[in-house]
Design a protein around this motif. Structure first.
Motif, mmCIF file in Angstrom:
data_model
loop_
_atom_site.group_PDB
_atom_site.id
_atom_site.type_symbol
_atom_site.label_atom_id
_atom_site.label_comp_id
_atom_site.label_asym_id
_atom_site.label_seq_id
_atom_site.Cartn_x
_atom_site.Cartn_y
_atom_site.Cartn_z
ATOM 1 N N ARG A 22 16.604 0.094 -29.441
ATOM 2 C CA ARG A 22 17.996 0.400 -29.092
ATOM 3 C C ARG A 22 18.082 1.741 -28.374
ATOM 4 N NH1 ARG A 22 18.567 -0.023 -34.651
ATOM 5 N NH2 ARG A 22 19.610 1.987 -34.570
ATOM 6 N N SER A 23 19.182 1.941 -27.672
ATOM 7 C CA SER A 23 19.364 3.186 -26.921
ATOM 8 C C SER A 23 19.349 4.403 -27.838
ATOM 9 C CB SER A 23 20.645 3.152 -26.094
ATOM 10 O OG SER A 23 21.773 3.046 -26.921
ATOM 11 N N GLU A 24 19.824 4.266 -29.068
ATOM 12 C CA GLU A 24 19.804 5.382 -30.016
ATOM 13 C C GLU A 24 18.377 5.813 -30.337
ATOM 14 O OE1 GLU A 24 21.455 2.434 -30.764
ATOM 15 O OE2 GLU A 24 23.448 3.133 -30.188
ATOM 16 N N GLU A 25 17.481 4.848 -30.462
ATOM 17 C CA GLU A 25 16.072 5.157 -30.720
ATOM 18 C C GLU A 25 15.457 5.878 -29.521
ATOM 19 O OE1 GLU A 25 14.229 1.727 -33.429
ATOM 20 O OE2 GLU A 25 15.283 0.956 -31.650
ATOM 21 N N ILE A 26 15.805 5.418 -28.338
ATOM 22 C CA ILE A 26 15.266 6.013 -27.111
ATOM 23 C C ILE A 26 15.717 7.467 -26.983
ATOM 24 C CG2 ILE A 26 15.309 5.899 -24.580
ATOM 25 C CD1 ILE A 26 15.545 2.787 -24.978
ATOM 26 N N THR A 27 17.014 7.709 -27.177
ATOM 27 C CA THR A 27 17.511 9.082 -27.048
ATOM 28 C C THR A 27 17.026 9.962 -28.194
ATOM 29 O OG1 THR A 27 19.627 8.469 -28.064
ATOM 30 C CG2 THR A 27 19.514 8.492 -25.649
ATOM 31 N N ALA A 28 16.725 9.391 -29.337
ATOM 32 C CA ALA A 28 16.157 10.179 -30.433
ATOM 33 C C ALA A 28 14.773 10.704 -30.059
ATOM 34 C CB ALA A 28 16.083 9.348 -31.706
ATOM 35 N N ILE A 29 14.049 9.944 -29.263
ATOM 36 C CA ILE A 29 12.693 10.348 -28.852
ATOM 37 C C ILE A 29 12.741 11.225 -27.607
ATOM 38 C CG2 ILE A 29 10.475 9.486 -27.972
ATOM 39 C CD1 ILE A 29 11.035 6.954 -29.753
ATOM 40 N N LEU A 30 13.521 10.824 -26.610
ATOM 41 C CA LEU A 30 13.505 11.495 -25.307
ATOM 42 C C LEU A 30 14.593 12.543 -25.133
ATOM 43 C CD1 LEU A 30 12.981 8.429 -22.950
ATOM 44 C CD2 LEU A 30 11.238 9.897 -23.992
ATOM 45 N N GLY A 31 15.632 12.476 -25.945
ATOM 46 C CA GLY A 31 16.804 13.302 -25.695
ATOM 47 C C GLY A 31 17.719 12.552 -24.745
ATOM 48 N N PRO A 32 18.734 13.243 -24.211
ATOM 49 C CA PRO A 32 19.675 12.558 -23.321
ATOM 50 C C PRO A 32 18.993 12.068 -22.035
ATOM 51 C CG PRO A 32 20.395 14.808 -23.822
ATOM 52 C CD PRO A 32 19.047 14.632 -24.416
ATOM 53 N N VAL A 33 19.165 10.795 -21.744
ATOM 54 C CA VAL A 33 18.639 10.200 -20.508
ATOM 55 C C VAL A 33 19.699 9.272 -19.945
ATOM 56 C CG1 VAL A 33 16.204 10.371 -21.143
ATOM 57 C CG2 VAL A 33 17.476 8.353 -21.789
ATOM 58 N N ASP A 34 19.556 8.924 -18.667
ATOM 59 C CA ASP A 34 20.571 8.076 -18.055
ATOM 60 C C ASP A 34 20.391 6.610 -18.462
ATOM 61 O OD1 ASP A 34 18.773 6.771 -16.249
ATOM 62 O OD2 ASP A 34 19.014 8.378 -14.806
ATOM 63 N N GLU A 35 21.459 5.868 -18.261
ATOM 64 C CA GLU A 35 21.493 4.459 -18.669
ATOM 65 C C GLU A 35 20.457 3.608 -17.933
ATOM 66 O OE1 GLU A 35 23.282 3.061 -21.189
ATOM 67 O OE2 GLU A 35 23.865 5.117 -21.672
ATOM 68 N N ALA A 36 20.166 3.952 -16.690
ATOM 69 C CA ALA A 36 19.177 3.180 -15.924
ATOM 70 C C ALA A 36 17.796 3.287 -16.563
ATOM 71 C CB ALA A 36 19.145 3.650 -14.476
ATOM 72 N N LEU A 37 17.432 4.493 -17.001
ATOM 73 C CA LEU A 37 16.132 4.661 -17.655
ATOM 74 C C LEU A 37 16.115 3.930 -18.995
ATOM 75 C CD1 LEU A 37 13.299 5.832 -17.758
ATOM 76 C CD2 LEU A 37 14.282 7.928 -18.713
ATOM 77 N N ILE A 38 17.202 4.016 -19.738
ATOM 78 C CA ILE A 38 17.271 3.295 -21.018
ATOM 79 C C ILE A 38 17.075 1.799 -20.783
ATOM 80 C CG2 ILE A 38 18.836 2.601 -22.883
ATOM 81 C CD1 ILE A 38 19.944 5.481 -22.812
ATOM 82 N N ALA A 39 17.756 1.252 -19.791
ATOM 83 C CA ALA A 39 17.630 -0.177 -19.487
ATOM 84 C C ALA A 39 16.201 -0.535 -19.097
ATOM 85 C CB ALA A 39 18.596 -0.562 -18.376
ATOM 86 N N ALA A 40 15.568 0.308 -18.289
ATOM 87 C CA ALA A 40 14.184 0.047 -17.869
ATOM 88 C C ALA A 40 13.235 0.077 -19.061
ATOM 89 C CB ALA A 40 13.756 1.062 -16.814
ATOM 90 N N ILE A 41 13.459 1.012 -19.972
ATOM 91 C CA ILE A 41 12.605 1.106 -21.166
ATOM 92 C C ILE A 41 12.796 -0.116 -22.048
ATOM 93 C CG2 ILE A 41 12.270 2.388 -23.315
ATOM 94 C CD1 ILE A 41 12.846 4.964 -21.650
ATOM 95 N N VAL A 42 14.035 -0.524 -22.259
ATOM 96 C CA VAL A 42 14.310 -1.703 -23.079
ATOM 97 C C VAL A 42 13.650 -2.937 -22.479
ATOM 98 C CG1 VAL A 42 16.155 -3.254 -23.858
ATOM 99 C CG2 VAL A 42 16.429 -0.768 -24.088
ATOM 100 N N GLN A 43 13.671 -3.060 -21.157
ATOM 101 C CA GLN A 43 13.088 -4.227 -20.483
ATOM 102 C C GLN A 43 11.582 -4.332 -20.689
ATOM 103 O OE1 GLN A 43 14.440 -3.875 -16.439
ATOM 104 N NE2 GLN A 43 16.155 -5.256 -16.809
ATOM 105 N N THR A 44 10.920 -3.228 -21.001
ATOM 106 C CA THR A 44 9.476 -3.299 -21.221
ATOM 107 C C THR A 44 9.129 -4.026 -22.511
ATOM 108 O OG1 THR A 44 9.302 -1.210 -22.442
ATOM 109 C CG2 THR A 44 9.118 -1.096 -20.022
ATOM 110 N N GLY A 45 10.085 -4.082 -23.442
ATOM 111 C CA GLY A 45 9.809 -4.707 -24.732
ATOM 112 C C GLY A 45 9.009 -3.805 -25.656
ATOM 113 N N ALA A 46 8.883 -2.538 -25.290
ATOM 114 C CA ALA A 46 8.084 -1.594 -26.076
ATOM 115 C C ALA A 46 8.785 -1.217 -27.379
ATOM 116 C CB ALA A 46 7.819 -0.337 -25.254
ATOM 117 N N SER A 47 7.993 -0.775 -28.317
ATOM 118 C CA SER A 47 8.520 -0.294 -29.598
ATOM 119 C C SER A 47 8.790 1.207 -29.509
ATOM 120 C CB SER A 47 7.503 -0.554 -30.711
ATOM 121 O OG SER A 47 6.353 0.262 -30.520
#
Length: 75
Positions: free
Chosen positions: A2-27
């Motif tokens: 989820r985007s909350e998990e991504i921002t917890a690791i990376l800090g604030p990032v834009d929605e396009a990067l969040i979407a790209a990360i989610v699309q990878t299917g990575a944990s």
């Protein structure tokens, strides 16, 4: 992931990067590993860790590309 998990690791990032990360299917663990490589690849290589592959390598490419876009262009 989820985007909350991504921002917890990376800090604030834009929605396009969040979407790209989610699309990878990575944990979240894979994203944390990729972020560690982006932030300290020399140290990890010095520890004798193998170079990343698979999803971690894909995430590294995304993170580096995003970082390159944030740098100002110097003439």
């Amino acid at each position: 992931m989820r985007s909350e998990e991504i921002t917890a690791i990376l800090g604030p990032v834009d929605e396009a990067l969040i979407a790209a990360i989610v699309q990878t299917g990575a944990s979240a663990e894979e994203l944390a590993q990729a972020w560690a490589w982006v932030c300290a690849d020399d140290a990890l290589i010095g520890e004798g860790r193998p170079l990343p592959s698979g999803r971690v390598a894909e995430l590294i490419d995304l993170l580096i590309a995003e970082d390159d876009r944030d740098e100002p262009i110097v003439d």
